[in-house]
Write a protein that holds these residues in place. Structure first.
Motif, PDB file in Angstrom:
ATOM      1  N   PRO A  38      14.499  17.848 -10.067  1.00  0.00           N
ATOM      2  CA  PRO A  38      14.931  17.095  -8.880  1.00  0.00           C
ATOM      3  C   PRO A  38      14.509  15.628  -8.899  1.00  0.00           C
ATOM      4  O   PRO A  38      15.279  14.762  -8.504  1.00  0.00           O
ATOM      5  CB  PRO A  38      14.258  17.849  -7.730  1.00  0.00           C
ATOM      6  CG  PRO A  38      14.151  19.251  -8.224  1.00  0.00           C
ATOM      7  CD  PRO A  38      13.888  19.138  -9.704  1.00  0.00           C
ATOM      8  N   HIS A  39      13.318  15.329  -9.399  1.00  0.00           N
ATOM      9  CA  HIS A  39      12.870  13.937  -9.355  1.00  0.00           C
ATOM     10  C   HIS A  39      13.562  13.052 -10.387  1.00  0.00           C
ATOM     11  O   HIS A  39      13.402  11.843 -10.371  1.00  0.00           O
ATOM     12  CB  HIS A  39      11.348  13.867  -9.537  1.00  0.00           C
ATOM     13  CG  HIS A  39      10.893  14.468 -10.827  1.00  0.00           C
ATOM     14  ND1 HIS A  39      10.553  15.789 -10.956  1.00  0.00           N
ATOM     15  CD2 HIS A  39      10.742  13.929 -12.045  1.00  0.00           C
ATOM     16  CE1 HIS A  39      10.203  16.038 -12.208  1.00  0.00           C
ATOM     17  NE2 HIS A  39      10.320  14.925 -12.888  1.00  0.00           N
ATOM     18  N   LEU A  42      19.167  11.148  -8.902  1.00  0.00           N
ATOM     19  CA  LEU A  42      19.389  10.405  -7.656  1.00  0.00           C
ATOM     20  C   LEU A  42      20.823  10.647  -7.191  1.00  0.00           C
ATOM     21  O   LEU A  42      21.776  10.363  -7.928  1.00  0.00           O
ATOM     22  CB  LEU A  42      19.171   8.903  -7.868  1.00  0.00           C
ATOM     23  CG  LEU A  42      19.652   7.989  -6.716  1.00  0.00           C
ATOM     24  CD1 LEU A  42      18.876   8.254  -5.424  1.00  0.00           C
ATOM     25  CD2 LEU A  42      19.539   6.514  -7.098  1.00  0.00           C
ATOM     26  N   ALA A  59      16.319  16.561  -3.938  1.00  0.00           N
ATOM     27  CA  ALA A  59      16.392  15.557  -5.006  1.00  0.00           C
ATOM     28  C   ALA A  59      16.222  14.189  -4.361  1.00  0.00           C
ATOM     29  O   ALA A  59      16.051  14.103  -3.142  1.00  0.00           O
ATOM     30  CB  ALA A  59      17.731  15.626  -5.741  1.00  0.00           C
ATOM     31  N   ASN A  60      16.240  13.124  -5.163  1.00  0.00           N
ATOM     32  CA  ASN A  60      16.234  11.777  -4.583  1.00  0.00           C
ATOM     33  C   ASN A  60      17.599  11.524  -3.953  1.00  0.00           C
ATOM     34  O   ASN A  60      18.630  11.885  -4.534  1.00  0.00           O
ATOM     35  CB  ASN A  60      15.995  10.725  -5.664  1.00  0.00           C
ATOM     36  CG  ASN A  60      14.635  10.852  -6.302  1.00  0.00           C
ATOM     37  OD1 ASN A  60      13.607  10.696  -5.643  1.00  0.00           O
ATOM     38  ND2 ASN A  60      14.609  11.174  -7.597  1.00  0.00           N
ATOM     39  N   THR A  74      25.585   2.185  -8.693  1.00  0.00           N
ATOM     40  CA  THR A  74      25.598   1.295  -9.858  1.00  0.00           C
ATOM     41  C   THR A  74      24.344   0.425  -9.872  1.00  0.00           C
ATOM     42  O   THR A  74      23.674   0.296 -10.903  1.00  0.00           O
ATOM     43  CB  THR A  74      26.862   0.407  -9.840  1.00  0.00           C
ATOM     44  OG1 THR A  74      28.001   1.253  -9.740  1.00  0.00           O
ATOM     45  CG2 THR A  74      26.968  -0.440 -11.086  1.00  0.00           C
ATOM     46  N   GLY A  75      24.014  -0.166  -8.724  1.00  0.00           N
ATOM     47  CA  GLY A  75      22.814  -1.005  -8.643  1.00  0.00           C
ATOM     48  C   GLY A  75      21.562  -0.219  -8.985  1.00  0.00           C
ATOM     49  O   GLY A  75      20.689  -0.680  -9.728  1.00  0.00           O
ATOM     50  N   ALA A  76      21.489   1.002  -8.461  1.00  0.00           N
ATOM     51  CA  ALA A  76      20.303   1.827  -8.707  1.00  0.00           C
ATOM     52  C   ALA A  76      20.195   2.189 -10.183  1.00  0.00           C
ATOM     53  O   ALA A  76      19.104   2.195 -10.758  1.00  0.00           O
ATOM     54  CB  ALA A  76      20.362   3.089  -7.853  1.00  0.00           C
ATOM     55  N   ILE A  78      21.440   0.519 -12.814  1.00  0.00           N
ATOM     56  CA  ILE A  78      21.097  -0.642 -13.647  1.00  0.00           C
ATOM     57  C   ILE A  78      19.591  -0.857 -13.634  1.00  0.00           C
ATOM     58  O   ILE A  78      18.986  -1.162 -14.657  1.00  0.00           O
ATOM     59  CB  ILE A  78      21.767  -1.932 -13.121  1.00  0.00           C
ATOM     60  CG1 ILE A  78      23.273  -1.834 -13.194  1.00  0.00           C
ATOM     61  CG2 ILE A  78      21.297  -3.146 -13.919  1.00  0.00           C
ATOM     62  CD1 ILE A  78      23.972  -2.977 -12.465  1.00  0.00           C
ATOM     63  N   CYS A  79      18.997  -0.701 -12.465  1.00  0.00           N
ATOM     64  CA  CYS A  79      17.587  -1.058 -12.356  1.00  0.00           C
ATOM     65  C   CYS A  79      16.650   0.099 -12.658  1.00  0.00           C
ATOM     66  O   CYS A  79      15.434  -0.091 -12.693  1.00  0.00           O
ATOM     67  CB  CYS A  79      17.318  -1.693 -10.995  1.00  0.00           C
ATOM     68  SG  CYS A  79      18.160  -3.287 -10.898  1.00  0.00           S
ATOM     69  N   ASN A  80      17.200   1.280 -12.894  1.00  0.00           N
ATOM     70  CA  ASN A  80      16.409   2.359 -13.468  1.00  0.00           C
ATOM     71  C   ASN A  80      17.311   3.314 -14.254  1.00  0.00           C
ATOM     72  O   ASN A  80      17.713   4.361 -13.748  1.00  0.00           O
ATOM     73  CB  ASN A  80      15.627   3.136 -12.408  1.00  0.00           C
ATOM     74  CG  ASN A  80      14.675   4.129 -13.075  1.00  0.00           C
ATOM     75  OD1 ASN A  80      14.717   4.302 -14.301  1.00  0.00           O
ATOM     76  ND2 ASN A  80      13.836   4.782 -12.280  1.00  0.00           N
ATOM     77  N   GLU A  82      16.728   5.364 -16.360  1.00  0.00           N
ATOM     78  CA  GLU A  82      16.182   6.696 -16.647  1.00  0.00           C
ATOM     79  C   GLU A  82      16.694   7.746 -15.663  1.00  0.00           C
ATOM     80  O   GLU A  82      16.594   8.942 -15.925  1.00  0.00           O
ATOM     81  CB  GLU A  82      14.645   6.657 -16.569  1.00  0.00           C
ATOM     82  CG  GLU A  82      14.025   5.846 -17.686  1.00  0.00           C
ATOM     83  CD  GLU A  82      12.519   5.630 -17.513  1.00  0.00           C
ATOM     84  OE1 GLU A  82      11.932   6.204 -16.572  1.00  0.00           O
ATOM     85  OE2 GLU A  82      11.957   4.894 -18.334  1.00  0.00           O
ATOM     86  N   LEU A  83      17.213   7.295 -14.528  1.00  0.00           N
ATOM     87  CA  LEU A  83      17.685   8.245 -13.520  1.00  0.00           C
ATOM     88  C   LEU A  83      19.059   8.796 -13.874  1.00  0.00           C
ATOM     89  O   LEU A  83      19.904   8.071 -14.396  1.00  0.00           O
ATOM     90  CB  LEU A  83      17.805   7.548 -12.159  1.00  0.00           C
ATOM     91  CG  LEU A  83      16.543   7.080 -11.467  1.00  0.00           C
ATOM     92  CD1 LEU A  83      16.907   6.157 -10.310  1.00  0.00           C
ATOM     93  CD2 LEU A  83      15.744   8.286 -10.965  1.00  0.00           C
ATOM     94  N   PRO A 264      12.241   1.080 -15.976  1.00  0.00           N
ATOM     95  CA  PRO A 264      12.605   0.680 -14.613  1.00  0.00           C
ATOM     96  C   PRO A 264      12.212  -0.768 -14.302  1.00  0.00           C
ATOM     97  O   PRO A 264      11.125  -1.229 -14.669  1.00  0.00           O
ATOM     98  CB  PRO A 264      11.794   1.633 -13.734  1.00  0.00           C
ATOM     99  CG  PRO A 264      11.386   2.757 -14.620  1.00  0.00           C
ATOM    100  CD  PRO A 264      11.333   2.231 -16.002  1.00  0.00           C
TER     101      PRO A 264
END
Ligand SMILES: Cc1ncc(C[n+]2csc(CCOP(=O)(O)OP(=O)(O)O)c2C)c(N)n1
Ligand code: SF4
Lengths: 283, 568
Positions: A38-39, A42, A59-60, A74-76, A78-80, A82-83, A264
């Motif tokens: 879950p972690h 996103l 989950a997130n 998309t923004g999330a 790009i900046c991480n 790994e998700l 991240p």
């Protein structure tokens, strides 16, 4: 080991018999099968009945504005990077209010998965026509029937060379879970449009209506053949194909920013010596 | 009064190389050690039309543009027709002899086409201006060389030769034009305009994500960032529209990146729904609104300060925000950093309200001291206060410690399904899930509003410049700062004490920091670039104090000291 239990069981605000329940079930199955915890995941959703889905699993979650799940996702991403980022919402949210973002996301090709609960109607606002409603679809707000031609998301996506285009049916949970896995595994933007009966407001496209018509794409179907994919994507009426319609490997958007692959953004610090060097350019 | 500065106006059609000429001249003047205020005036078209670039230069401190022209470089006849009336009695016009201009004793007709190929006539003009002002030929040439270096040796060579030809021609003619006094500033200053300073402030603040949809006059922030983004590792994206731009920035911020967007009024109109989203989900975002005249598409390339009320109220529902309004290039840099700090400390949207005049105005500034700059560390705000993490943990300050998806509260990679981050635009519980419980609703509204006290406590107070206990007090905000201060200096006499109260943060207002100043002045005048004195109205709303009079400008041009003095 991830188990279904980790994704939890929650009371929902959905009508009994609604296709949303099955999509939620298939989603949890797929995440477990992919061994995603879950972690690591996103969910980003918009507004509507379908958009509540991420609230009903563990989950997130970023549950944002109507139509805006894709830009946030998309923004999330790009900046991480790994998700595992999944944008999940209804057809009105995704193709109506969010239509421009849908087209832009296909072009941009970020490595995210878009799952659309397509019930061909607006559920949360009580049964108005949606972009996928068939012409003539009668509602309280469209008493003479919807005037517009329906939007065909999978055809548009194939026509625009989207990386991954699939259609599922909420009535076939295991098949759908498989499609969700394929969509998440695809590197780049993937669209999974899921046909979903709305028992309260869509009395035309019912469970039986979809169940009679949906057929699985044959085993020898070549999803890399764009012409073939366009033909199948257009097929609608007596027979409706479900499965992976089209696959196509394109450069992934985030990779335009090589540094984001280092991890991240929250953890990267700006190098003040570089800032100082930049100031020098203005001397 | 002794002439304090020289105002050089370069005017012509778009596409005649006027910007290049002006930018090199700007840089050469700053490098030589002069103070400078540049005002750009252009039409909303790419070729043709009438554009001008005013460089006010001085060996003494100047902070405002002025209207009287001392040296007009007219690249076409229209420029003479339009600007002749602004020429000082001792002023001079330089024009190509091929442009059929009536003879006039203040018009200097120069043989541009004899001195160099037409392509390089702007470099010829650069040489002429340098000679007229008394700049050193080699210094101008050095600036020119550094400007053209990237265009190759050939271009550099031709431009330098042309510049020298212009320089020599003026020297041989022995034109009577008063030279600038020797400069007394230290030479290694920066040449920056407001938008560049904003971009650099964001970089220094530790911004990691920037998104925009092009709209004048905000676009050059994106252009400046694009030049450095790869090196400084900022993800920069041109979105499909402003709605997407701000939603992407919110997504980026949610996953841990300090983020910013930049737009102008019409684009901000599209962003307002997501401003409210930022307020509700408590996801910080910095929003630059570079004002231009409205309503609607208005005058796309001109200036105004008429979006204060819009930015103050943009977004539905109630949530805290802060609005900075830089008064000059230095403030644009430092307040942009502050905007990131406030946004990230209070998890809410924060605005930088500028305008076309400041956005495009170049100044010479002391290099910023980076030693005192601490970039945002999003992880620092994410101390572990609850287990599991509660996105909207109810605290006394209203501020909940943040965490980012995939990471624990200490920014370590998450390892358990207990470490989740849930945010919602619907009203939500402390753990981020939507709720319709009335009591929770009340507690969340109050939690969000409590953050306002903190924002207020670190609000930048207005600065006061002028005589103590003034008879005449000007009140201004944002980019009207320089002109108001210079006007006040001019109006000050033995009998009249004059002062200026300038607000570089216009929201929140903290009455204790300024009310006394206003009530003790005999006469108060609001100076604003809008038609309805929006800031004066805001002061009245917040304090009950009526500002006696106002001097307003809304023709699309920046306020100048002359404009103010003429209306006293
Ligand atoms: C900007 C905006 N416009 C309208 C609404 C109202 N609204 C909420 S849900 C919805 C439609 C939902 O339809 P769909 O996306 O198909 O999802 P469903 O409820 O059918 O699952 C609308 C119009 C809103 N929340 N925000
Ligand atoms: S209204 Fe329709 S979409 Fe919404 S929960 Fe009920 S059946 Fe499902």
């Amino acid at each position: 080991m991830v188990t279904l239990a980790e994704y939890g069981e929650y009371e929902t605000a959905w009508c009994p018999g609604c296709g949303n329940h099955s999509i939620l079930k298939a989603m949890k199955q797929a995440l477990v099968a992919l061994k995603l915890e879950p972690h690591q995941v996103l969910f980003v959703s918009g507004i509507g009945q379908a958009a509540k889905a991420p609230h009903y699993l563990n989950a997130n979650v970023f549950n944002g504005l109507h139509g805006r799940s894709l830009p946030v996702a998309t923004g999330a991403k790009i900046c991480n990077p790994e998700l595992t980022v999944i944008a999940e919402s209804g057809d009105g949210c995704s193709y109506g209010e969010g239509g421009n973002h849908f087209l832009a996301a296909i072009r941009r090709n970020p490595n995210i998965t878009m799952v659309v609960h397509n019930n061909q109607v607006y559920g949360l606002t009580k049964g108005q026509a949606s972009p996928t409603s068939e012409t003539g679809f009668v509602t309280k707000n469209q008493p003479k029937g919807a005037f517009s031609e329906p939007f065909n998301p999978v055809e548009i996506a194939v026509a625009m060379n989207a990386g991954f285009v699939a259609r599922g049916f909420s009535g076939r949970i295991d098949h759908l879970a498989g499609l969700i896995q394929e969509a998440i595994k695809h590197k780049g933007f993937s669209l999974l449009d899921v046909l979903q009966p709305c028992v309260s407001f869509n009395k035309v496209n019912t469970f039986g209506w979809y169940d009679q018509r949906c057929y699985n794409l044959p085993d020898d179907y070549d999803s890399s053949n764009r012409q073939e994919a366009l033909i199948r994507a257009e097929e609608w009426g007596e027979r409706i194909p479900v499965g992976v319609l089209y696959r196509n490997q394109r450069p992934v958007y985030e990779e335009n920013f090589p540094f984001v692959m280092n991890g991240p953004a929250a953890k990267t610090k700006v190098d003040m010596r570089k800032v100082s060097g930049i100031l020098d350019l203005y001397r | 009064m002794k002439q304090k500065s020289r105002n050089i106006l370069v005017a012509g059609e778009a596409g005649q190389g006027l910007v290049t000429l002006s930018q090199i001249l700007t840089k050469a003047l700053v490098r030589a050690g002069y103070y400078l205020v540049v005002t750009q005036s252009y039409q909303s078209r790419i070729r043709g039309g009438h554009n001008s670039y005013a460089l006010r230069v001085s060996d003494q401190e100047i902070i405002a543009p002025i209207e009287t022209v001392d040296l007009l470089i007219a690249l076409d006849q229209k420029s003479i027709d339009i600007h002749m009336g602004e020429l000082a009695p001792s002023g001079l016009v330089v024009v190509d002899e091929n442009i059929s201009s009536k003879d006039h004793d203040r018009i200097l007709r120069a043989p541009f086409s004899k001195l160099a190929d037409n392509k390089f006539s702007n470099s010829v003009a650069l040489g002429m201006v340098s000679a007229l002002l008394g700049l050193k030929e080699n210094e101008t040439n050095e600036t020119l060389r550094s400007f053209f270096d990237k265009h190759g040796a050939d271009a550099t060579e031709h431009n330098m030769v042309s510049c020298s030809a212009g320089f020599d021609w003026v020297m041989r003619r022995g034109v009577d034009f008063p030279k600038l006094a020797p400069p007394n500033l230290q030479k290694d200053r920066l040449t920056l305009n407001g938008n560049e300073a904003t971009a650099l402030g964001a970089i220094a603040a530790g911004m990691k994500f920037f998104c925009f949809y092009p709209m004048s006059p905000a676009t050059s922030i994106a252009t400046a960032l694009a030049e450095h983004s790869a090196e400084i590792e900022i993800a920069l994206e041109q979105a499909e529209d402003e709605i997407s731009a701000i939603n992407m920035a919110i997504g980026a911020s949610f996953s841990g990146a300090p983020s910013m967007v930049a737009t102008s009024g019409g684009g901000f109109a599209l962003m307002t729904e997501a401003v409210s989203l930022s307020g509700m989900t408590e996801t910080p975002v910095v929003i630059v609104v570079a004002q231009r005249p409205g309503p609607s598409t208005g005058l796309p390339t001109r200036t105004e300060q008429a979006d204060l009320e819009f930015v103050l109220h943009g977004g539905h529902g109630e949530f805290p925000r802060a609005i900075f309004a830089p008064g000059n290039v230095e403030q644009a840099f430092h307040l942009t950093r502050s905007a990131f700090e406030v946004a990230n400390r209070y998890n809410t949207p924060v605005f930088i309200l500028t305008d076309q005049f400041l956005a495009d105005s170049y100044r010479s500034v002391q290099c910023f001291d980076l030693a005192s700059v601490n970039p945002i560390d999003p992880c620092a705000n994410s101390s572990a206060e609850t287990d599991p993490h509660l996105t909207y943990f109810l605290t006394e300050s209203g501020v909940s410690p943040r965490s980012f998806p995939g990471m624990t509260t200490n920014c370590v990679r998450a390892s358990s399904s207990q470490e989740l981050v849930v945010a919602d635009s619907d009203e939500h519980t402390q753990d981020g899930h939507l709720t319709e419980d009335f009591l929770i609703r009340i507690s969340m509204v109050e939690k969000r509003l409590r953050k306002f006290q903190g924002i207020k406590s670190e609000c930048v107070p207005p600065d006061y410049i002028g005589d103590s206990e003034p008879d005449l007090l000007f009140i201004c905000w944002g980019s009207s700062r320089g002109s108001t201060i210079e006007a006040a200096e001019q109006l000050k006499t033995e009998a009249t004490r004059v002062g200026v109260l300038h607000f570089s943060q216009v929201w929140p207002l903290v009455p204790e920091t300024f009310v006394k100043k206003i009530t003790s002045a005999k006469k108060t005048i609001a100076v604003e670039s809008n038609a309805t004195a929006q800031f004066a109205r805001l002061i009245r709303r917040e304090t009950g104090i009526e500002i006696g009079a106002s001097i307003l400008r809304y023709d699309g041009l920046p306020i100048t000291p002359e404009y103010i003095v003429a209306r006293i």
